[in-house]
Design a protein around this motif. Structure first.
Motif, PDB file in Angstrom:
ATOM      1  N   ILE A 290      27.090  38.245  68.242  1.00 29.55           N
ATOM      2  CA  ILE A 290      26.905  38.817  66.908  1.00 29.55           C
ATOM      3  C   ILE A 290      27.726  38.041  65.879  1.00 29.55           C
ATOM      4  CG2 ILE A 290      27.267  40.865  65.470  1.00 29.55           C
ATOM      5  CD1 ILE A 290      24.963  41.187  67.359  1.00 29.55           C
ATOM      6  N   ASP A 291      27.114  37.731  64.766  1.00 26.19           N
ATOM      7  CA  ASP A 291      27.815  37.098  63.651  1.00 26.19           C
ATOM      8  C   ASP A 291      28.493  38.195  62.829  1.00 26.19           C
ATOM      9  OD1 ASP A 291      28.715  35.296  61.756  1.00 26.19           O
ATOM     10  OD2 ASP A 291      26.826  35.316  60.628  1.00 26.19           O
ATOM     11  N   VAL A 292      29.810  38.178  62.787  1.00 25.92           N
ATOM     12  CA  VAL A 292      30.584  39.208  62.093  1.00 25.92           C
ATOM     13  C   VAL A 292      31.312  38.585  60.905  1.00 25.92           C
ATOM     14  CG1 VAL A 292      32.496  40.842  62.248  1.00 25.92           C
ATOM     15  CG2 VAL A 292      30.903  40.596  64.164  1.00 25.92           C
ATOM     16  N   GLU A 293      31.115  39.180  59.732  1.00 27.17           N
ATOM     17  CA  GLU A 293      31.842  38.777  58.526  1.00 27.17           C
ATOM     18  C   GLU A 293      32.775  39.915  58.121  1.00 27.17           C
ATOM     19  OE1 GLU A 293      31.077  37.399  53.875  1.00 27.17           O
ATOM     20  OE2 GLU A 293      29.392  37.997  55.153  1.00 27.17           O
ATOM     21  N   VAL A 294      34.063  39.653  58.096  1.00 24.57           N
ATOM     22  CA  VAL A 294      35.047  40.654  57.694  1.00 24.57           C
ATOM     23  C   VAL A 294      35.177  40.605  56.176  1.00 24.57           C
ATOM     24  CG1 VAL A 294      37.422  41.461  57.921  1.00 24.57           C
ATOM     25  CG2 VAL A 294      36.259  40.409  59.887  1.00 24.57           C
ATOM     26  N   LEU A 295      34.915  41.732  55.526  1.00 23.74           N
ATOM     27  CA  LEU A 295      34.886  41.787  54.065  1.00 23.74           C
ATOM     28  C   LEU A 295      36.162  42.320  53.447  1.00 23.74           C
ATOM     29  CD1 LEU A 295      31.282  43.257  53.672  1.00 23.74           C
ATOM     30  CD2 LEU A 295      31.969  40.856  53.614  1.00 23.74           C
ATOM     31  N   ARG A 296      36.800  43.247  54.145  1.00 24.11           N
ATOM     32  CA  ARG A 296      37.972  43.899  53.524  1.00 24.11           C
ATOM     33  C   ARG A 296      38.760  44.670  54.572  1.00 24.11           C
ATOM     34  NH1 ARG A 296      39.414  45.606  48.160  1.00 24.11           N
ATOM     35  NH2 ARG A 296      40.756  47.450  48.197  1.00 24.11           N
ATOM     36  N   LEU A 297      40.081  44.721  54.388  1.00 23.44           N
ATOM     37  CA  LEU A 297      40.969  45.541  55.201  1.00 23.44           C
ATOM     38  C   LEU A 297      41.616  46.588  54.309  1.00 23.44           C
ATOM     39  CD1 LEU A 297      42.903  42.805  57.263  1.00 23.44           C
ATOM     40  CD2 LEU A 297      40.836  44.033  57.930  1.00 23.44           C
ATOM     41  N   ASP A 298      41.632  47.826  54.762  1.00 23.16           N
ATOM     42  CA  ASP A 298      42.286  48.912  54.020  1.00 23.16           C
ATOM     43  C   ASP A 298      43.115  49.743  54.978  1.00 23.16           C
ATOM     44  OD1 ASP A 298      41.524  48.984  51.124  1.00 23.16           O
ATOM     45  OD2 ASP A 298      39.512  48.905  51.990  1.00 23.16           O
ATOM     46  N   ALA A 299      44.424  49.604  54.898  1.00 26.68           N
ATOM     47  CA  ALA A 299      45.323  50.390  55.742  1.00 26.68           C
ATOM     48  C   ALA A 299      45.481  51.789  55.163  1.00 26.68           C
ATOM     49  CB  ALA A 299      46.680  49.697  55.833  1.00 26.68           C
ATOM     50  N   TRP A 300      45.677  52.779  56.025  1.00 23.50           N
ATOM     51  CA  TRP A 300      45.916  54.141  55.564  1.00 23.50           C
ATOM     52  C   TRP A 300      46.801  54.867  56.567  1.00 23.50           C
ATOM     53  CZ3 TRP A 300      43.602  58.224  58.467  1.00 23.50           C
ATOM     54  CH2 TRP A 300      42.597  57.848  59.346  1.00 23.50           C
ATOM     55  N   THR A 301      47.308  56.017  56.162  1.00 21.68           N
ATOM     56  CA  THR A 301      48.259  56.781  56.969  1.00 21.68           C
ATOM     57  C   THR A 301      47.777  58.209  57.117  1.00 21.68           C
ATOM     58  OG1 THR A 301      50.080  55.405  56.140  1.00 21.68           O
ATOM     59  CG2 THR A 301      50.673  57.497  57.174  1.00 21.68           C
ATOM     60  N   VAL A 302      47.902  58.750  58.306  1.00 16.24           N
ATOM     61  CA  VAL A 302      47.543  60.146  58.568  1.00 16.24           C
ATOM     62  C   VAL A 302      48.598  61.044  57.919  1.00 16.24           C
ATOM     63  CG1 VAL A 302      47.178  61.901  60.338  1.00 16.24           C
ATOM     64  CG2 VAL A 302      46.390  59.545  60.722  1.00 16.24           C
ATOM     65  N   ARG A 303      48.171  61.969  57.075  1.00 13.86           N
ATOM     66  CA  ARG A 303      49.094  62.841  56.343  1.00 13.86           C
ATOM     67  C   ARG A 303      48.836  64.313  56.671  1.00 13.86           C
ATOM     68  NH1 ARG A 303      52.980  59.345  54.585  1.00 13.86           N
ATOM     69  NH2 ARG A 303      52.104  57.666  53.307  1.00 13.86           N
ATOM     70  N   GLU A 304      49.849  65.106  56.501  1.00 12.82           N
ATOM     71  CA  GLU A 304      49.724  66.567  56.576  1.00 12.82           C
ATOM     72  C   GLU A 304      50.586  67.142  55.472  1.00 12.82           C
ATOM     73  OE1 GLU A 304      49.945  70.321  59.726  1.00 12.82           O
ATOM     74  OE2 GLU A 304      50.392  68.286  60.400  1.00 12.82           O
TER      75      GLU A 304
END
Length: 600
Positions: A290-304
């Motif tokens: 499969i040809d995969v193009e990575v467009l964007r990375l977005d880190a996030w954190t689990v919150r409560e």
């Protein structure tokens, strides 16, 4: 620094909450300014599941169709599956709201709207376009630096907002009567005005990876689902990483959500051109070609975390959306709750700013929406544990890939260890099935506040029988969502929902045969007070006919009684029967609901 810019309303943040608030205020004829420090609307899908009760809010202002056009809909977009890779062996599946037989009927019975996949990146432009065409100036690349409560020369409360234009690199100031913080989990408004939060430690990290990969040739009916959880303990690229593959645009654009061992972000400090990310995506898919193009990375954190109060009553500041409640995406209620916060608040702002209600009405925003947010935060974090249990049972928490394979191998054998792991999977999937059939947690948002009139009720709220997460309570008990029923316009054969008659910035009164004096009373009260108030008769010879008899089953009052509905389509009050002084009673109810005694 110039301070000559003034506005009645300033909204900080134009995500689902802020953009929705601008749209709802604009629909009601109010104008203001909405800003975002970002340069544009969301570039990645982020929140995605959109439920009927949020669509009802968009329906009220006439943009449901616009949102539906850009959404993904169909029953196969509501289920989850777990497998060794996208194309590999499937461990289990749960069927969602409109796909599971047990929830198909209830979904259609409780709302004129449906479920869909409406990613944040698709929702925000719809809301922004409407708001910008209806009285709100939208400014991107504009950051709130500081906010100070102050007063005008005549003693009126206002806010001095210090802003920074990221394009011109110039500071500027705005003075506003009302301030709305919809600026996300790191809300500058909440910090500046010292809103307090109930927060439990978590901090587990994750990363969303937006990719382009054509998987059309891999798709067949058995692989149709909205979420594909890939659990492969012997991953070669990143060991111990749990992946979730979610379709954005069939079948070429996807979000890959990754959870690293011990609550880490496995792609920390990486860039999109790191070849290991594309290699990992191919391993998750299970096809190295499969040809995969990575467009964007977005880190996030689990919150409560949830704000103790959504309103600063001393300054007329409000927080909503992620600025008020922070939680993982379990139950898929994130953007829905944001939109519903805005919908609850908008009509109250309208009525107070127009002099139709007292300031006490604004306090009811917190009384009604804070418990909803607190409940969601708890439920979402509890539900996240069921997912983690599946990961552990399939070897994802093992100290090494080899040990993980041993754990996975036990899953296939008739041994005590295998039986235990299979039991964990079964129990966890049962819990997660509740998550994707959670009509109750989405629908059963009832309110208790000064904006709900309970004095004429002879008993407390009816008991909800069954599982409150799954089962729906349909009632006209004050504080409840208006029951949906299709009504026929007399002599025209045209169906309309009760929801289509209510809303639109006005109160609505439903009555039946023998209750015609309620319409006279409504007209008199509207003329005397200026309060927008519509009245509709439901019954033979009246405005609408209850052709399916649904309203008769759901109204819980006599034909000659009435049900009064607020502009947000929640029941404000009901009278089980006809009374002598209709006009006086209706006026008394509205005076309490709208805190109008403060206007005297």
């Amino acid at each position: 620094m110039s301070s000559d810019i003034r506005t009645d309303f300033i909204i900080i943040g134009v995500g689902p909450a802020g953009a929705a608030l601008a749209a709802f205020l604009g629909y009601n004829g109010l104008s203001g300014l909405a800003i975002s420090k970002d340069s544009a609307t969301a570039e990645t899908p982020r929140a995605h599941t959109f439920n009927p009760f949020a669509f009802e809010c968009l329906r009220d202002v006439g943009i449901e169709d616009s949102a539906w056009e850009v959404a993904l809909h169909g029953k196969h977009f509501q289920s989850m599956r777990w497998s060794r890779s996208f194309v590999g062996e499937e461990y289990g599946r749960v069927r969602g709201w409109a796909e599971h037989p047990s929830s198909m009927g209830p979904t259609a019975a409780i709302s004129p709207c449906q479920y869909a996949e409406l990613p944040q990146s698709m929702l925000e432009p719809v809301l922004i376009k409407y708001a910008s065409h209806n009285g709100f100036n939208i400014r991107f690349s504009t950051e709130l630096i500081d906010v100070k409560p102050t007063k005008t020369n005549d003693g009126q409360r206002e806010f001095l907002c210090s802003l920074f234009d990221r394009v011109t690199q110039q500071p500027w100031q705005v003075r506003a009567r009302y301030l709305f913080g919809a600026d996300g989990a790191r809300s500058q408004v909440a910090r500046s005005l010292d809103f307090q939060f109930d927060t439990k430690p978590s901090g587990n990290k994750a990363c969303n990876v937006l990719i382009r990969a054509d998987l059309s040739h891999l798709m067949h009916k058995e692989r149709y689902a909205v979420l594909h959880w890939v659990l492969k303990p012997d991953q070669s690229t990143f060991s111990g990483v749990v992946a979730q593959l979610r379709v954005v645009r069939p079948w070429k654009e996807w979000v890959l959500v990754v959870f690293g061992p011990g609550g880490t972000n496995p792609f920390e400090n990486m860039t999109i051109d790191d070849p290991r990310i594309a290699d990992f995506a191919r391993e998750v898919i299970g096809d190295s070609s499969i040809d995969v193009e990575v467009l964007r990375l977005d880190a996030w954190t689990v919150r409560e975390s949830v704000a103790k109060c959504y309103v600063d009553s001393s300054t007329q500041a409000f927080i909503l959306g992620d600025a008020a409640h922070r939680h993982p995406p379990v139950y898929g209620l994130g953007s829905n709750t944001c939109v519903q916060d805005a919908y609850n608040l908008a009509w109250k702002i309208l009525y107070v700013s127009k002099g139709l209600a007292g300031q006490g009405l604004l306090e009811t925003y917190n009384a009604e929406r804070q418990p909803v947010g607190a409940s969601l935060v708890r439920a979402a974090n509890d539900g996240f544990q069921s997912h983690a249990e599946i990961w552990g049972a399939l070897g994802m928490f093992a100290p090494s890939p080899e040990e993980g394979l041993k754990h996975l191998d036990q899953f296939y054998h008739a041994s005590p260890e295998g039986a235990e792991r299979r039991a964990i999977i079964q129990n966890s999937l049962q819990n997660i099935e509740r998550e994707v059939q959670s009509l109750g947690i989405a629908h059963n948002q009832w309110y208790t506040s000064g904006a709900v009139y309970l004095h004429d009720e002879q008993s407390s709220r009816p008991v909800l029988h069954g599982d409150p997460v799954v089962n729906v309570q349909v009632t006209t008990y004050p504080g409840s969502r208006l029951p949906h029923a299709w009504l026929d316009i007399a002599t025209r054969g045209e169906l309309r929902s009760t929801h289509d008659l209510a809303g639109k910035g006005a109160f609505c009164l439903f009555f039946g045969i023998g209750g015609e004096r309620w319409k006279q009373a409504a007209n008199a009260v509207r003329k005397a007070t200026g309060i927008p108030l519509n009245a509709y008769g439901v019954g033979f010879g009246l405005d609408y006919i209850d052709v399916d008899r649904d309203w008769c089953r759901k109204r819980e009052v006599e034909e000659a009684g009435c049900v009064l509905v607020r502009p947000d389509r929640f029941v404000a009050w009901r009278s089980t029967k006809m009374i002598t002084d209709c006009e006086g009673k209706l006026l008394d109810v509205l005076n309490q609901v709208l805190s109008r005694t403060e206007l005297r």
